[in-house]
Scaffold this active site. Structure first.
Site, PDB file in Angstrom:
ATOM      1  N   SER A   1       0.848  -1.197   0.000  1.00 49.08           N
ATOM      2  CA  SER A   1       0.000   0.000   0.000  1.00 49.08           C
ATOM      3  C   SER A   1       0.877   1.239   0.000  1.00 49.08           C
ATOM      4  O   SER A   1       1.609   1.491   0.979  1.00 49.08           O
ATOM      5  CB  SER A   1      -0.887   0.015   1.241  1.00 49.08           C
ATOM      6  OG  SER A   1      -1.408   1.318   1.394  1.00 49.08           O
TER       7      SER A   1
ATOM      8  N   HIS B   1      -1.062  -1.307  -4.435  1.00 46.46           N
ATOM      9  CA  HIS B   1      -2.336  -0.976  -3.792  1.00 46.46           C
ATOM     10  C   HIS B   1      -2.387   0.533  -3.538  1.00 46.46           C
ATOM     11  O   HIS B   1      -1.500   1.102  -2.892  1.00 46.46           O
ATOM     12  CB  HIS B   1      -2.467  -1.752  -2.484  1.00 46.46           C
ATOM     13  CG  HIS B   1      -3.798  -1.596  -1.827  1.00 46.46           C
ATOM     14  ND1 HIS B   1      -4.921  -2.291  -2.206  1.00 46.46           N
ATOM     15  CD2 HIS B   1      -4.192  -0.791  -0.804  1.00 46.46           C
ATOM     16  CE1 HIS B   1      -5.951  -1.949  -1.456  1.00 46.46           C
ATOM     17  NE2 HIS B   1      -5.534  -1.029  -0.591  1.00 46.46           N
TER      18      HIS B   1
ATOM     19  N   ASP C   1      -4.547   3.648  -2.133  1.00 47.82           N
ATOM     20  CA  ASP C   1      -5.624   4.001  -1.210  1.00 47.82           C
ATOM     21  C   ASP C   1      -6.104   5.420  -1.464  1.00 47.82           C
ATOM     22  O   ASP C   1      -5.399   6.386  -1.162  1.00 47.82           O
ATOM     23  CB  ASP C   1      -5.130   3.876   0.230  1.00 47.82           C
ATOM     24  CG  ASP C   1      -4.994   2.422   0.658  1.00 47.82           C
ATOM     25  OD1 ASP C   1      -5.958   1.663   0.463  1.00 47.82           O
ATOM     26  OD2 ASP C   1      -3.922   2.048   1.179  1.00 47.82           O
TER      27      ASP C   1
ATOM     28  N   MET D   1      -8.685   8.284  -0.455  1.00 46.68           N
ATOM     29  CA  MET D   1      -9.529   8.665   0.691  1.00 46.68           C
ATOM     30  C   MET D   1     -10.051  10.084   0.511  1.00 46.68           C
ATOM     31  O   MET D   1      -9.316  10.949   0.016  1.00 46.68           O
ATOM     32  CB  MET D   1      -8.707   8.583   1.973  1.00 46.68           C
ATOM     33  CG  MET D   1      -8.097   7.218   2.212  1.00 46.68           C
ATOM     34  SD  MET D   1      -7.265   7.163   3.803  1.00 46.68           S
ATOM     35  CE  MET D   1      -6.587   5.491   3.739  1.00 46.68           C
TER      36      MET D   1
ATOM     37  N   HIS E   1      -8.171   1.223  -4.416  1.00 43.14           N
ATOM     38  CA  HIS E   1      -9.132   1.040  -3.331  1.00 43.14           C
ATOM     39  C   HIS E   1      -9.776   2.397  -3.041  1.00 43.14           C
ATOM     40  O   HIS E   1      -9.158   3.266  -2.433  1.00 43.14           O
ATOM     41  CB  HIS E   1      -8.357   0.493  -2.112  1.00 43.14           C
ATOM     42  CG  HIS E   1      -9.175   0.307  -0.876  1.00 43.14           C
ATOM     43  ND1 HIS E   1      -8.583   0.079   0.351  1.00 43.14           N
ATOM     44  CD2 HIS E   1     -10.518   0.305  -0.669  1.00 43.14           C
ATOM     45  CE1 HIS E   1      -9.539  -0.052   1.264  1.00 43.14           C
ATOM     46  NE2 HIS E   1     -10.706   0.083   0.675  1.00 43.14           N
TER      47      HIS E   1
ATOM     48  N   MET F   1     -11.963   4.701  -1.111  1.00 36.49           N
ATOM     49  CA  MET F   1     -12.651   4.945   0.160  1.00 36.49           C
ATOM     50  C   MET F   1     -13.300   6.318   0.031  1.00 36.49           C
ATOM     51  O   MET F   1     -12.936   7.275   0.731  1.00 36.49           O
ATOM     52  CB  MET F   1     -11.652   4.869   1.314  1.00 36.49           C
ATOM     53  CG  MET F   1     -11.216   3.441   1.602  1.00 36.49           C
ATOM     54  SD  MET F   1      -9.675   3.333   2.531  1.00 36.49           S
ATOM     55  CE  MET F   1      -8.502   3.432   1.180  1.00 36.49           C
TER      56      MET F   1
ATOM     57  N   MET G   1     -11.690  -5.661   4.783  1.00 36.07           N
ATOM     58  CA  MET G   1     -10.909  -4.747   5.621  1.00 36.07           C
ATOM     59  C   MET G   1     -10.700  -5.384   6.993  1.00 36.07           C
ATOM     60  O   MET G   1     -11.667  -5.700   7.691  1.00 36.07           O
ATOM     61  CB  MET G   1     -11.640  -3.411   5.795  1.00 36.07           C
ATOM     62  CG  MET G   1     -11.716  -2.555   4.551  1.00 36.07           C
ATOM     63  SD  MET G   1     -10.135  -2.270   3.719  1.00 36.07           S
ATOM     64  CE  MET G   1      -9.177  -1.502   5.029  1.00 36.07           C
TER      65      MET G   1
ATOM     66  N   GLY H   1      -8.799   4.072   6.815  1.00 39.20           N
ATOM     67  CA  GLY H   1      -8.457   5.481   7.031  1.00 39.20           C
ATOM     68  C   GLY H   1      -6.971   5.696   7.257  1.00 39.20           C
ATOM     69  O   GLY H   1      -6.424   6.714   6.852  1.00 39.20           O
ATOM     70  N   PHE H   2      -6.332   4.718   7.884  1.00 42.92           N
ATOM     71  CA  PHE H   2      -4.940   4.923   8.264  1.00 42.92           C
ATOM     72  C   PHE H   2      -4.141   3.627   8.126  1.00 42.92           C
ATOM     73  O   PHE H   2      -4.694   2.540   8.334  1.00 42.92           O
ATOM     74  CB  PHE H   2      -4.836   5.403   9.725  1.00 42.92           C
ATOM     75  CG  PHE H   2      -5.625   6.663   9.952  1.00 42.92           C
ATOM     76  CD1 PHE H   2      -5.090   7.901   9.619  1.00 42.92           C
ATOM     77  CD2 PHE H   2      -6.918   6.606  10.443  1.00 42.92           C
ATOM     78  CE1 PHE H   2      -5.838   9.061   9.791  1.00 42.92           C
ATOM     79  CE2 PHE H   2      -7.677   7.759  10.616  1.00 42.92           C
ATOM     80  CZ  PHE H   2      -7.132   8.994  10.296  1.00 42.92           C
ATOM     81  N   GLY H   3      -2.863   3.771   7.831  1.00 42.57           N
ATOM     82  CA  GLY H   3      -1.952   2.631   7.867  1.00 42.57           C
ATOM     83  C   GLY H   3      -1.506   2.374   9.298  1.00 42.57           C
ATOM     84  O   GLY H   3      -1.781   3.178  10.207  1.00 42.57           O
ATOM     85  N   GLY H   4      -0.854   1.252   9.502  1.00 45.66           N
ATOM     86  CA  GLY H   4      -0.211   0.978  10.782  1.00 45.66           C
ATOM     87  C   GLY H   4      -1.139   0.598  11.922  1.00 45.66           C
ATOM     88  O   GLY H   4      -0.745   0.645  13.088  1.00 45.66           O
TER      89      GLY H   4
ATOM     90  N   ASP I   1      -6.909  -6.480   3.840  1.00 42.67           N
ATOM     91  CA  ASP I   1      -6.233  -5.178   3.926  1.00 42.67           C
ATOM     92  C   ASP I   1      -6.288  -4.646   5.347  1.00 42.67           C
ATOM     93  O   ASP I   1      -7.366  -4.363   5.870  1.00 42.67           O
ATOM     94  CB  ASP I   1      -6.954  -4.223   2.966  1.00 42.67           C
ATOM     95  CG  ASP I   1      -6.327  -2.839   2.880  1.00 42.67           C
ATOM     96  OD1 ASP I   1      -5.329  -2.586   3.549  1.00 42.67           O
ATOM     97  OD2 ASP I   1      -6.870  -2.017   2.113  1.00 42.67           O
ATOM     98  N   GLY I   2      -5.095  -4.502   5.942  1.00 40.02           N
ATOM     99  CA  GLY I   2      -5.003  -3.850   7.240  1.00 40.02           C
ATOM    100  C   GLY I   2      -4.313  -4.694   8.289  1.00 40.02           C
ATOM    101  O   GLY I   2      -4.786  -5.775   8.629  1.00 40.02           O
ATOM    102  N   GLY I   3      -3.170  -4.218   8.750  1.00 33.86           N
ATOM    103  CA  GLY I   3      -2.463  -4.888   9.836  1.00 33.86           C
ATOM    104  C   GLY I   3      -1.861  -6.234   9.470  1.00 33.86           C
ATOM    105  O   GLY I   3      -1.564  -7.039  10.361  1.00 33.86           O
TER     106      GLY I   3
ATOM    107  N   GLY J   1       1.092  -2.284   4.152  1.00 31.13           N
ATOM    108  CA  GLY J   1       1.682  -0.949   4.143  1.00 31.13           C
ATOM    109  C   GLY J   1       2.873  -0.910   5.063  1.00 31.13           C
ATOM    110  O   GLY J   1       4.037  -1.006   4.645  1.00 31.13           O
TER     111      GLY J   1
HETATM  112  C1  DX5 Z   1      -6.343   1.501   5.337  1.00 27.78           C
HETATM  113  C2  DX5 Z   1      -5.820   1.176   3.950  1.00 27.78           C
HETATM  114  C3  DX5 Z   1      -4.771   0.153   3.940  1.00 27.78           C
HETATM  115  C4  DX5 Z   1      -3.565   0.474   4.756  1.00 27.78           C
HETATM  116  C5  DX5 Z   1      -2.804  -0.781   5.049  1.00 27.78           C
HETATM  117  O1  DX5 Z   1      -7.432   2.331   5.220  1.00 27.78           O
HETATM  118  O2  DX5 Z   1      -6.868   0.737   3.117  1.00 27.78           O
HETATM  119  O3  DX5 Z   1      -4.422  -0.197   2.615  1.00 27.78           O
HETATM  120  O4  DX5 Z   1      -2.743   1.417   4.164  1.00 27.78           O
HETATM  121  O5  DX5 Z   1      -1.695  -0.442   5.823  1.00 27.78           O
HETATM  122  P1  DX5 Z   1      -1.131  -1.412   6.971  1.00 27.78           P
HETATM  123  O6  DX5 Z   1      -0.634  -2.640   6.284  1.00 27.78           O
HETATM  124  O7  DX5 Z   1      -0.034  -0.590   7.568  1.00 27.78           O
HETATM  125  O8  DX5 Z   1      -2.262  -1.694   7.915  1.00 27.78           O
HETATM  126 ZN    ZN Z   2      -6.442  -0.226   1.121  1.00 27.64          ZN
END
Ligand code: DX5
Ligand code: ZN
Length: 219
Positions: free
Chosen positions: A11, A36, A38, A40, A69, A71, A140, A145-148, A176-178, A198
């Site tokens: 991502s 990927h 994102d 937003m 993706h 959002m 999801m 909304g956020f990475g990490g 997707d996510g974590g 990400g």
């Molecule tokens: C969250 C995004 C993800 C995110 C994944 O809203 O859709 O793609 O960036 O990042 P990690 O892998 O750090 O959770």
């Molecule tokens: Zn995503």
């Protein structure tokens, strides 16, 4: 699932935006499958990123699949713009679209692959009457909304149920996510074949070893 059937989708939300083209080149060289992207809108999710002009700028940098993706709410009025900017897969959120069937048909009519994403609280039943019109289902495993953020383990069960719904259809089941080396195996076992990452890739100095480590942990 064999390691070479697993798709890794870094991502770029976690990339260094001041060097975005170089970052995309680097994940391409490191062996990613999808890029990927994102998008937003500060309305559907509490963060803002970028839109079609930025995607268009990075399109010449790589031939890898652009997994976009969205959002954003609404998405429908902008689908053509994302197709023209260079998206290969365009994924809309079920929660942001009362006319999912129409949007999926429209994405395919643009010659692109159509995806649906589900937030953690959205049940898989929303897929039932449109599953023959999708090429990718994006589960999801964080609130978007956020990475990490931390992986929400309840989504493993949802992945298992969606894999059963998919049956023999040629649909990518992406999570997707974590995602990390620690949890990817459990998600593969539940039936996912594509993984957004990400933080697990971009916080690592060496993108190739980060991608290889995810593949090794998945296999
Ligand atoms: C969250 C995004 C993800 C995110 C994944 O809203 O859709 O793609 O960036 O990042 P990690 O892998 O750090 O959770
Ligand atoms: Zn995503």
């Amino acid at each position: 699932m064999a390691a070479n059937d697993i798709k890794i989708a870094p991502s770029i939300l976690s990339a260094d935006f001041s060097r975005l083209g170089d970052e995309v080149r680097a994940i391409d060289a490191a062996g990613c499958d999808y890029v990927h992207i994102d998008v937003m809108d500060g309305h559907f999710v509490p963060n803002l990123t970028f839109g079609p002009p930025v995607i268009k700028c990075i399109r010449p940098v790589t031939e890898k699949v652009f997994d976009v993706h969205l959002m954003i709410d609404p998405a429908q009025p902008y689908l053509r713009d994302y197709a023209e900017a260079g998206a290969d897969i365009i994924t809309v959120h079920a929660e942001a679209d009362p006319h999912l069937d129409r949007s999926l048909q429209f994405i395919r009519s643009l010659g692109k692959k159509a995806g649906i994403s589900l937030n953690p609280s959205t049940p898989e039943q929303v897929l039932e009457f449109v599953i023959d019109k999708v090429d990718l289902i994006l589960v999801m495993s964080v609130n978007p909304g956020f990475g990490g953020q931390s992986f929400i383990t309840s989504q493993i069960d949802k992945v298992r149920r969606i894999r059963a719904m998919i049956g023999e259809r040629p649909i990518d089941l992406e999570v997707d996510g974590g995602i990390s080396e620690k949890n990817i195996k459990a998600v593969v076992s539940a039936g996912a074949n594509a993984f957004v990452a990400g933080n697990a890739i971009f916080s690592h100095g060496d993108y190739k070893s980060a991608i290889d480590a995810l593949r090794a942990a998945a296999g």
